[in-house]
Design an enzyme around this catalytic site. Structure first.
Site, PDB file in Angstrom:
ATOM      1  N   CYS A   1       0.840  -1.195   0.000  1.00  0.00           N
ATOM      2  CA  CYS A   1       0.000   0.000   0.000  1.00  0.00           C
ATOM      3  C   CYS A   1       0.879   1.251   0.000  1.00  0.00           C
ATOM      4  O   CYS A   1       1.918   1.303   0.664  1.00  0.00           O
ATOM      5  CB  CYS A   1      -0.974  -0.019   1.172  1.00  0.00           C
ATOM      6  SG  CYS A   1      -0.510   0.927   2.610  1.00  0.00           S
ATOM      7  N   GLU A   2       0.455   2.228  -0.759  1.00  0.00           N
ATOM      8  CA  GLU A   2       1.273   3.428  -0.904  1.00  0.00           C
ATOM      9  C   GLU A   2       1.164   4.358   0.303  1.00  0.00           C
ATOM     10  O   GLU A   2       1.921   5.322   0.406  1.00  0.00           O
ATOM     11  CB  GLU A   2       0.884   4.188  -2.171  1.00  0.00           C
ATOM     12  CG  GLU A   2      -0.532   4.711  -2.197  1.00  0.00           C
ATOM     13  CD  GLU A   2      -0.871   5.379  -3.521  1.00  0.00           C
ATOM     14  OE1 GLU A   2      -1.623   6.362  -3.480  1.00  0.00           O
ATOM     15  OE2 GLU A   2      -0.402   4.918  -4.577  1.00  0.00           O
ATOM     16  N   HIS A   3       0.264   4.073   1.216  1.00  0.00           N
ATOM     17  CA  HIS A   3       0.105   4.939   2.385  1.00  0.00           C
ATOM     18  C   HIS A   3       1.049   4.547   3.527  1.00  0.00           C
ATOM     19  O   HIS A   3       1.559   5.427   4.235  1.00  0.00           O
ATOM     20  CB  HIS A   3      -1.345   4.893   2.880  1.00  0.00           C
ATOM     21  CG  HIS A   3      -2.320   5.368   1.860  1.00  0.00           C
ATOM     22  ND1 HIS A   3      -3.549   4.776   1.653  1.00  0.00           N
ATOM     23  CD2 HIS A   3      -2.238   6.364   0.940  1.00  0.00           C
ATOM     24  CE1 HIS A   3      -4.179   5.398   0.682  1.00  0.00           C
ATOM     25  NE2 HIS A   3      -3.408   6.362   0.229  1.00  0.00           N
ATOM     26  N   HIS A   4       1.256   3.240   3.724  1.00  0.00           N
ATOM     27  CA  HIS A   4       2.116   2.788   4.816  1.00  0.00           C
ATOM     28  C   HIS A   4       3.265   1.898   4.334  1.00  0.00           C
ATOM     29  O   HIS A   4       4.092   1.476   5.139  1.00  0.00           O
ATOM     30  CB  HIS A   4       1.302   2.004   5.856  1.00  0.00           C
ATOM     31  CG  HIS A   4       0.201   2.812   6.481  1.00  0.00           C
ATOM     32  ND1 HIS A   4      -1.090   2.788   5.999  1.00  0.00           N
ATOM     33  CD2 HIS A   4       0.215   3.673   7.524  1.00  0.00           C
ATOM     34  CE1 HIS A   4      -1.840   3.596   6.732  1.00  0.00           C
ATOM     35  NE2 HIS A   4      -1.083   4.143   7.654  1.00  0.00           N
TER      36      HIS A   4
ATOM     37  N   CYS B   1      -1.605  -3.094   6.651  1.00  0.00           N
ATOM     38  CA  CYS B   1      -1.685  -1.789   7.315  1.00  0.00           C
ATOM     39  C   CYS B   1      -2.919  -1.731   8.203  1.00  0.00           C
ATOM     40  O   CYS B   1      -3.019  -0.859   9.080  1.00  0.00           O
ATOM     41  CB  CYS B   1      -1.705  -0.652   6.295  1.00  0.00           C
ATOM     42  SG  CYS B   1      -3.100  -0.697   5.153  1.00  0.00           S
TER      43      CYS B   1
ATOM     44  N   GLN C   1      -5.530  -0.554  -3.637  1.00  0.00           N
ATOM     45  CA  GLN C   1      -6.215  -1.663  -4.316  1.00  0.00           C
ATOM     46  C   GLN C   1      -7.193  -1.141  -5.354  1.00  0.00           C
ATOM     47  O   GLN C   1      -7.350  -1.732  -6.432  1.00  0.00           O
ATOM     48  CB  GLN C   1      -6.936  -2.535  -3.288  1.00  0.00           C
ATOM     49  CG  GLN C   1      -7.556  -3.792  -3.891  1.00  0.00           C
ATOM     50  CD  GLN C   1      -8.119  -4.720  -2.835  1.00  0.00           C
ATOM     51  OE1 GLN C   1      -7.573  -4.834  -1.738  1.00  0.00           O
ATOM     52  NE2 GLN C   1      -9.220  -5.376  -3.140  1.00  0.00           N
TER      53      GLN C   1
ATOM     54  N   HIS D   1      -5.052  -6.438   3.941  1.00  0.00           N
ATOM     55  CA  HIS D   1      -4.102  -5.335   4.033  1.00  0.00           C
ATOM     56  C   HIS D   1      -3.439  -5.335   5.401  1.00  0.00           C
ATOM     57  O   HIS D   1      -4.115  -5.180   6.425  1.00  0.00           O
ATOM     58  CB  HIS D   1      -4.817  -3.997   3.799  1.00  0.00           C
ATOM     59  CG  HIS D   1      -5.278  -3.802   2.399  1.00  0.00           C
ATOM     60  ND1 HIS D   1      -4.743  -2.841   1.567  1.00  0.00           N
ATOM     61  CD2 HIS D   1      -6.203  -4.464   1.656  1.00  0.00           C
ATOM     62  CE1 HIS D   1      -5.336  -2.903   0.386  1.00  0.00           C
ATOM     63  NE2 HIS D   1      -6.232  -3.885   0.422  1.00  0.00           N
TER      64      HIS D   1
END
Length: 204
Positions: free
Chosen positions: A95-98, A166, A136, A164
């Site tokens: 995931c690009e956030h975490h 995260c 996703q 996920h």
């Protein structure tokens, strides 16, 4: 060093310059120290190199073009005129956030118009988009768009179900929650019976 153009963000001027391997390894040492450990201790001496090598594998999708894998098609299908479905394609992404992994399965279908593509190429397209920093939702749309634009089928369907980390290993700590995303074009969007055939094949 290679240039990097961030996806969906072409308005900020010059592309970024990819750091050297040495710079990437030093960044890992910084994170180890920030976490509270000593990157100089014996067990961690080779960790920066291992992490950088792992990143090369996890994010290899940035160096590949999915269109290339969809460019070779076959027109001799002996009159076949139904949908083509691939089930249970492994999805291993981050995931690009975490930058935490999300892992699951993809289900891809299309209804050919004039030609078909080798089934391994469809799985390869999923892998290419998965091996990038992602959400996703974005990945589901990217896979669908690549197939639609390259093959011009009568319709395309993509479903991804993933866990996920995260969410399962931090934050709310819900370990058994899966995320399901779908994208439909053409006949899969307009024909409920065809769409439902796909969803049943994906066990949804």
């Amino acid at each position: 060093m290679d240039a990097i153009t961030p996806k969906n963000d072409l308005s900020r001027g010059e592309p970024l310059v990819r750091p050297t391997v040495q710079e990437a390894e030093e960044a890992v040492r910084t994170l180890i120290a920030w976490a509270g450990d000593d990157p100089r201790r014996e067990g961690l001496l080779d960790t920066p190199k291992r992490v950088v090598n792992a990143y090369k594998e996890w994010f290899a999708g940035y160096d590949e073009d999915p269109v290339k894998y969809l460019s070779r098609t076959f027109e001799d299908v002996q009159g076949y005129d139904d949908i083509v479905i691939l089930r249970n394609i492994d999805v291993e992404s981050h995931c690009e956030h975490h930058m935490a992994p999300f892992i699951g399965k993809a289900f891809v279908a299309y209804k050919p118009s004039d030609a078909v593509v080798g089934i391994s190429k469809l799985a390869r397209v999923v892998e290419i988009f998965a091996k990038r920093l992602q959400t996703q939702e974005t990945m589901t749309a990217q896979i669908c768009d690549a197939i639609t634009e390259s093959l011009a089928p009568m319709g395309t369907a993509v479903l991804i179900e993933a866990v996920h980390e995260c969410m399962s290993t931090r934050g709310v700590h819900h370990k058994d929650v899966t995320t399901v995303t779908t994208q439909f074009t053409g006949v899969f969007k307009s024909d409920a019976d065809l769409r439902n055939r796909f969803l049943r094949a994906a066990n949804q």
